[in-house]
Scaffold this motif. Structure first.
Motif, PDB file in Angstrom:
ATOM      1  N   ALA A 214       0.814  -1.222   0.000  1.00 20.32           N
ATOM      2  CA  ALA A 214       0.000   0.000   0.000  1.00 20.32           C
ATOM      3  C   ALA A 214       0.844   1.268   0.000  1.00 20.32           C
ATOM      4  N   SER A 215       1.950   1.278   0.738  1.00 22.23           N
ATOM      5  CA  SER A 215       2.767   2.494   0.863  1.00 22.23           C
ATOM      6  C   SER A 215       3.482   2.873  -0.425  1.00 22.23           C
ATOM      7  N   TRP A 216       3.465   1.985  -1.419  1.00 24.49           N
ATOM      8  CA  TRP A 216       4.150   2.274  -2.685  1.00 24.49           C
ATOM      9  C   TRP A 216       3.205   2.781  -3.777  1.00 24.49           C
ATOM     10  N   GLN A 217       1.921   2.770  -3.531  1.00 24.48           N
ATOM     11  CA  GLN A 217       0.973   2.978  -4.626  1.00 24.48           C
ATOM     12  C   GLN A 217       0.878   4.415  -5.124  1.00 24.48           C
ATOM     13  N   ASP A 218       1.418   5.370  -4.364  1.00 26.72           N
ATOM     14  CA  ASP A 218       1.328   6.771  -4.777  1.00 26.72           C
ATOM     15  C   ASP A 218       2.670   7.362  -5.188  1.00 26.72           C
ATOM     16  N   ASP A 219       3.664   6.525  -5.442  1.00 25.97           N
ATOM     17  CA  ASP A 219       4.963   7.035  -5.903  1.00 25.97           C
ATOM     18  C   ASP A 219       5.557   6.081  -6.932  1.00 25.97           C
ATOM     19  N   GLU A 220       6.799   6.332  -7.319  1.00 21.78           N
ATOM     20  CA  GLU A 220       7.418   5.577  -8.408  1.00 21.78           C
ATOM     21  C   GLU A 220       7.627   4.099  -8.068  1.00 21.78           C
ATOM     22  N   ARG A 221       7.522   3.722  -6.803  1.00 22.21           N
ATOM     23  CA  ARG A 221       7.719   2.327  -6.407  1.00 22.21           C
ATOM     24  C   ARG A 221       6.532   1.436  -6.783  1.00 22.21           C
ATOM     25  N   LYS A 222       5.455   2.036  -7.218  1.00 23.75           N
ATOM     26  CA  LYS A 222       4.239   1.259  -7.537  1.00 23.75           C
ATOM     27  C   LYS A 222       4.452   0.284  -8.686  1.00 23.75           C
ATOM     28  N   ASP A 223       5.491   0.491  -9.504  1.00 29.29           N
ATOM     29  CA  ASP A 223       5.740  -0.378 -10.656  1.00 29.29           C
ATOM     30  C   ASP A 223       6.657  -1.559 -10.338  1.00 29.29           C
ATOM     31  N   ILE A 224       7.122  -1.654  -9.099  1.00 24.78           N
ATOM     32  CA  ILE A 224       8.007  -2.763  -8.717  1.00 24.78           C
ATOM     33  C   ILE A 224       7.192  -4.055  -8.626  1.00 24.78           C
ATOM     34  N   THR A 225       7.669  -5.092  -9.302  1.00 31.51           N
ATOM     35  CA  THR A 225       6.977  -6.382  -9.315  1.00 31.51           C
ATOM     36  C   THR A 225       7.699  -7.407  -8.437  1.00 31.51           C
ATOM     37  N   LEU A 226       7.053  -8.545  -8.232  1.00 32.76           N
ATOM     38  CA  LEU A 226       7.702  -9.650  -7.519  1.00 32.76           C
ATOM     39  C   LEU A 226       8.949 -10.111  -8.270  1.00 32.76           C
ATOM     40  N   ASN A 227       8.882 -10.108  -9.581  1.00 35.47           N
ATOM     41  CA  ASN A 227      10.032 -10.473 -10.393  1.00 35.47           C
ATOM     42  C   ASN A 227      11.216  -9.551 -10.110  1.00 35.47           C
ATOM     43  N   HIS A 228      10.967  -8.254 -10.031  1.00 38.59           N
ATOM     44  CA  HIS A 228      12.043  -7.308  -9.721  1.00 38.59           C
ATOM     45  C   HIS A 228      12.663  -7.600  -8.356  1.00 38.59           C
ATOM     46  N   LEU A 229      11.825  -7.923  -7.396  1.00 35.10           N
ATOM     47  CA  LEU A 229      12.328  -8.204  -6.053  1.00 35.10           C
ATOM     48  C   LEU A 229      13.128  -9.507  -6.027  1.00 35.10           C
ATOM     49  N   LEU A 230      12.632 -10.539  -6.675  1.00 34.41           N
ATOM     50  CA  LEU A 230      13.352 -11.813  -6.706  1.00 34.41           C
ATOM     51  C   LEU A 230      14.707 -11.681  -7.400  1.00 34.41           C
ATOM     52  N   ARG A 231      14.800 -10.741  -8.329  1.00 40.33           N
ATOM     53  CA  ARG A 231      16.049 -10.536  -9.070  1.00 40.33           C
ATOM     54  C   ARG A 231      16.928  -9.436  -8.473  1.00 40.33           C
ATOM     55  N   MET A 232      16.522  -8.860  -7.353  1.00 42.63           N
ATOM     56  CA  MET A 232      17.288  -7.790  -6.706  1.00 42.63           C
ATOM     57  C   MET A 232      17.489  -6.598  -7.639  1.00 42.63           C
ATOM     58  N   GLN A 233      16.480  -6.290  -8.435  1.00 38.11           N
ATOM     59  CA  GLN A 233      16.602  -5.170  -9.368  1.00 38.11           C
ATOM     60  C   GLN A 233      15.425  -4.196  -9.219  1.00 38.11           C
ATOM     61  N   SER A 234      15.007  -3.997  -7.963  1.00 34.25           N
ATOM     62  CA  SER A 234      13.880  -3.102  -7.692  1.00 34.25           C
ATOM     63  C   SER A 234      14.249  -1.636  -7.862  1.00 34.25           C
ATOM     64  N   GLY A 235      15.549  -1.325  -7.754  1.00 32.46           N
ATOM     65  CA  GLY A 235      15.988   0.061  -7.794  1.00 32.46           C
ATOM     66  C   GLY A 235      15.948   0.762  -6.450  1.00 32.46           C
ATOM     67  N   LEU A 236      15.572   0.041  -5.396  1.00 33.45           N
ATOM     68  CA  LEU A 236      15.479   0.635  -4.066  1.00 33.45           C
ATOM     69  C   LEU A 236      16.848   0.747  -3.408  1.00 33.45           C
ATOM     70  N   ALA A 237      17.005   1.756  -2.577  1.00 38.08           N
ATOM     71  CA  ALA A 237      18.248   1.946  -1.831  1.00 38.08           C
ATOM     72  C   ALA A 237      18.435   0.800  -0.833  1.00 38.08           C
ATOM     73  N   TRP A 238      19.685   0.367  -0.663  1.00 38.30           N
ATOM     74  CA  TRP A 238      20.010  -0.645   0.357  1.00 38.30           C
ATOM     75  C   TRP A 238      21.521  -0.758   0.490  1.00 38.30           C
ATOM     76  N   ASP A 239      21.989  -0.858   1.730  1.00 41.64           N
ATOM     77  CA  ASP A 239      23.419  -0.996   2.019  1.00 41.64           C
ATOM     78  C   ASP A 239      23.649  -2.338   2.689  1.00 41.64           C
ATOM     79  N   GLU A 240      24.239  -3.279   1.953  1.00 44.96           N
ATOM     80  CA  GLU A 240      24.491  -4.648   2.437  1.00 44.96           C
ATOM     81  C   GLU A 240      25.953  -4.733   2.905  1.00 44.96           C
ATOM     82  N   ASP A 241      26.270  -4.088   4.020  1.00 38.06           N
ATOM     83  CA  ASP A 241      27.633  -4.033   4.547  1.00 38.06           C
ATOM     84  C   ASP A 241      27.636  -4.618   5.955  1.00 38.06           C
TER      85      ASP A 241
END
Length: 442
Positions: A214-241
């Motif tokens: 729900a929190s993604w439906q009013d911004d550019e994140r609304k187009d992120i799919t399950l496929n994008h998440l499974l492939r780690m290509q959502s475009g979201l910020a993240w620091d894996e350190d």
């Protein structure tokens, strides 16, 4: 005298600054120590001193004083920042905070343990004593033994080699047996992805539909799919350190609800434009998975009824966070033989003793290289598509975990190889290890 006072003042200021900078790290250090000790004691049933001398004997973490308590473990650094981890029936161990209410979630996954009377892999009896004419067993033993050489550097704990669904070699160091559950760390991500493969096979999800957040439906994140998440290509910020206070260490050792860490991140780019490995994404997928079920109990049961117990991985346990979400990024435990069963399920393209758990095309999906990953990543599985391991077939794919946990699947060789330990590249040379095993197959 004045100069001495100035020097002392400067030193005090420096010490104060260092303390200010490093004090928050104590939370992570004591959290890691408490969680690791609790899980190793109550899930793996390992010797306390062995855990201290090996699992916790790493920079910074070894500063923690840790003790086992009635239902978990407690740790602190020089008496500061004490953290407690408690263990729950069927849910594993979890770091708790002051808000923890032991009565809030009184759920336990339902498990089904059926003894088939069959040998490994379709049962838990000893494997058939099978000899293959094309296997050089002397070379195979040399390859396996080589993984345990230089023990202080390679730090291998267990190795299992399965050829054409048969164990052809396995070896364990003292303190580990074929029954000992071992933390797979990020190998758990591949378990999580498989649950999505099962749901897709059952016609319950469409990987290319936008995620139901729900929190993604009013911004550019609304187009992120399950496929994008499974492939780690959502475009979201993240620091894996893991060497600092980062997104991933805060999530694993501070967050009560680990499904929210990635959800709350901003978009750095549209989906598919960047590839960014993220444990937060896996835990977000675990939270999304929970939303597909009407009750918490159904969510907790699903991994076991649909996958884990169905293929006889009875030693496996996936730990949950404080809010009852499976930590799909990191906290799956299973014996070496049960990790091998998972690999064999994929080697057989989802077919297990007459049952089809996921579509055979799911293997094609998870092994298709993801854009911008340089051929090293598919969908929650690692790949050799661009020859990262030059002396190993390019069709190799694998579930990988921190400190060198691996389930390697090599379809062209009918081969599954499991290796667990406390060291990865360059200390443990995957290319050499696998190529030496492959040499044994004529």
């Amino acid at each position: 005298m004045k100069s001495v006072k100035r020097i002392l003042l400067i030193l005090l200021v420096i010490l104060a600054v260092l303390a200010y900078i490093n004090y928050p790290k104590l939370n992570i250090i004591s959290g890691f120590a408490a969680k690791s000790m609790a899980s190793n004691q109550f899930i793996a049933h390992r010797d306390l001193e062995a855990v201290k001398a090996n699992d916790l004997n790493v920079p910074l973490i070894k500063l923690a004083d840790v003790e086992v308590i009635e239902d978990g473990a407690a740790a602190a650094v020089y008496g500061l920042m004490e953290r407690d981890a408690i263990c729950r029936d069927g849910m594993g161990c979890v770091l708790i905070n002051d808000d923890y209410d032991p009565n809030r979630y009184d759920f336990t996954p339902k498990r089904t343990h059926k003894e088939t009377g069959l040998p490994f892999p379709y049962g838990n009896n000893e494997p058939k004593d099978t000899l293959f004419a094309n296997v050089d067993y002397q070379q195979l033993q040399k390859a396996v033994d080589g993984a345990f050489a230089n023990a202080g550097i390679q730090k291998t704990r267990t190795v299992l080699v399965a050829y054409k669904n048969h164990i052809v070699s396995e070896k364990y160091i003292d303190g580990f047996t074929k029954e000992t559950p071992i933390l797979g760390w990020s190998m758990t991500k591949s378990i999580l992805a498989t649950l999505y493969g099962i749901l897709e096979f059952e016609g319950k999800i469409d990987l290319n539909q936008p995620t139901p957040i729900a929190s993604w439906q009013d911004d550019e994140r609304k187009d992120i799919t399950l496929n994008h998440l499974l492939r780690m290509q959502s475009g979201l910020a993240w620091d894996e350190d893991y060497s600092s206070i980062s997104d991933v260490t805060r999530m694993l050792f501070l967050d009560a609800d680990m499904t929210l860490a990635q959800e709350e991140k901003e978009a750095l780019a549209p989906p598919t434009e960047i590839w960014n490995y993220s444990s937060g994404t896996s835990n977000l997928l675990s939270g999304i998975l929970r939303g597909y079920f009407d009750t918490h109990q159904e969510y907790l049961d699903f991994p076991y009824t649909a996958l884990i117990d169905k293929i006889g991985m009875y030693s496996m346990l996936i730990e949950a966070d404080m809010e009852g979400n499976y930590v799909g990024s990191s906290y799956g435990w299973a014996s070496t033989r049960d990790w091998a069963k998972f690999g064999l399920l994929y080697l057989n393209k989802g077919r297990w003793n007459g049952d089809q758990l996921f579509d055979a095309r799911w293997v094609d999906y998870i092994t298709k290289p993801t854009l911008h990953s340089d051929g090293t990543y598919g969908a929650h599985f690692w790949l050799n598509a661009e020859g990262k391991f030059p002396d190993v077939p390019k069709d190799l794919y694998s579930a990988n975990g921190y400190q060198g946990q691996y389930v390697f699947i090599i379809p062209s060789k009918d081969l599954v190889v499991v290796r667990t330990g406390l060291a990865e590249s360059p200390e443990f040379d995957v290319n050499h290890f696998l190529s030496e095993i492959i040499k044994a197959l004529n």
